[in-house]
Every structure is written in structure tokens, then in C-alpha cells.
Design a protein around this motif. Sequence first.
Motif, PDB file in Angstrom:
ATOM      1  N   SER A 143       0.799  -1.223   0.000  1.00 37.89           N
ATOM      2  CA  SER A 143       0.000   0.000   0.000  1.00 37.89           C
ATOM      3  C   SER A 143       0.830   1.271   0.000  1.00 37.89           C
ATOM      4  O   SER A 143       0.289   2.362  -0.191  1.00 37.89           O
ATOM      5  CB  SER A 143      -0.940  -0.001   1.212  1.00 37.89           C
ATOM      6  N   GLU A 149      -3.273   1.283  -5.242  1.00 38.87           N
ATOM      7  CA  GLU A 149      -4.717   1.536  -5.143  1.00 38.87           C
ATOM      8  C   GLU A 149      -5.449   1.107  -6.405  1.00 38.87           C
ATOM      9  O   GLU A 149      -6.572   0.596  -6.345  1.00 38.87           O
ATOM     10  CB  GLU A 149      -4.962   3.026  -4.868  1.00 38.87           C
ATOM     11  N   LYS A 150      -4.797   1.277  -7.570  1.00 42.94           N
ATOM     12  CA  LYS A 150      -5.409   0.855  -8.832  1.00 42.94           C
ATOM     13  C   LYS A 150      -5.116  -0.614  -9.133  1.00 42.94           C
ATOM     14  O   LYS A 150      -5.927  -1.301  -9.751  1.00 42.94           O
ATOM     15  CB  LYS A 150      -4.903   1.734  -9.973  1.00 42.94           C
ATOM     16  N   ASP A 165      -4.301  -6.064   1.847  1.00 41.48           N
ATOM     17  CA  ASP A 165      -3.810  -4.695   1.651  1.00 41.48           C
ATOM     18  C   ASP A 165      -2.736  -4.406   2.695  1.00 41.48           C
ATOM     19  O   ASP A 165      -3.022  -3.832   3.740  1.00 41.48           O
ATOM     20  CB  ASP A 165      -4.976  -3.706   1.777  1.00 41.48           C
TER      21      ASP A 165
END
Length: 225
Positions: A143, A149-150, A165
Motif C-alpha cells: 500500500s 490503489e489501482k 492490503d
Amino acid sequence: MAELIDTWSSIPEEEDGMTAEHSWIWREMIRGADLGDLSGAKVLDVGCNQGGFLRMLYDHKPFASGTGIDLAKQAVALAETRKGDRPISYRAGARLADAGHEFDVAFSHEVIYLLDDLADHAAQIAGVLKPGGSYYAVTCCHSDSPLWEKWRPRIQEFSNLPVPDYSVADIAGAFRTAGFEVAVSRFLADAFIPLEGPGPYCPTDVDTLELYARWKLMFRFTRPD
């Protein structure tokens, strides 16, 4: 505990393309790790998939024996057919103890980001490494990367496992808590990085450069003597 699966990806071309796509990175892993002479070493590849890393490692730095373990049964079966006369065995297993014990060195490439329990993984690594042994774990899927995030929802679309994550701190913290000495490097910062133009993961060449030179990390977890 994770259960065995047939393949990592629900898209066959994703699975089959991993060896070609990752070969240059495996070469940099071998170059960047502090390995020394492996002629008497017992080596473990965690998440071996179709077995390419151990084959390359043996061809560059021969070792006494190597074991690759993976959840994906079809990939492991394929790896066994490709090992030739190298002293390597591949097996499907959900626990690292299924691969044996007393390994001198262990590796994983883009595996830890898919694990559902980092603390359990660290404990399993501690259980199979010799005192003083090191585990080199490479990932750019965390992260702290601005691309994650994409990436994460895109990977989840074809992954046969849930995609957690984790941050760099999450990964390092799990191994420190398990008693490991933890170090990390931006291990591709000095490498020549292939630039193949815009792609689904890196929209620009600069994104590719940033990904591999800044966010692709090699963790070294060393079990104290």
C-alpha cells in the motif's frame, strides 16, 4: 490455513506468461541477494508456481538441493516436468513444513502480498529455516506504492485468492515480532529496467521506472543464530 488451488490465475495466459515476464527480475534477485557459495546449501522457493526461479538459480549458482512449494497443483505438476536432472523437487502444499526443514536460504517473489496471515507466514518461515538462515521476499504489491490503489482491484479480478492490503510496516512488523532481523532494499534501483511502453499496470514509462526502481522491494529476514 489456505487450501490448495488448481492455478493462481483464472486467466490462462496470465499464468503461462509469468516465467517470461519474471525472468529478468529473477536474475536481479540472484544478483542482489547476498548468497555466497550455495554448493552445500538447501534452498526453498515459497510460491514456486511453474518452478522457473529455482531452475535459474541452480543454473547460475548450483546448490545441493532445492524445494519449491506452491498452493497451485497444476503449476507444481508442470514444474516437475521441467526440472530436468537438477536436484530440485516441487510439491503442492499449504504449510511450509510440507517442504521440509533446515533450509539455509529461502526465496519468494510476489507471494507475500497474497498471504492472508503474515504472522503465521513468519512463524512458518522460522520453523523451516536454519538458525542464521535468510529469507529473501520480493514484492512491489504494497500500500505504500502509489500504484497499488489501482492495482489491487485489477489483480483481484483474476486472482483465485483474496488480495489483502499490506504496507511495508505490516510486512516488516510481522517478521520482527517473529524474532527475525529485518532489512530491505530497493533492489532494482541500479538495474536496467525494460521499458515496453504504456501497459495495463504502468500507464507511462516513468511509472514503470518508479515502480521497479522505487517500489519493488527485496526484504531480507534473517533468523538469529
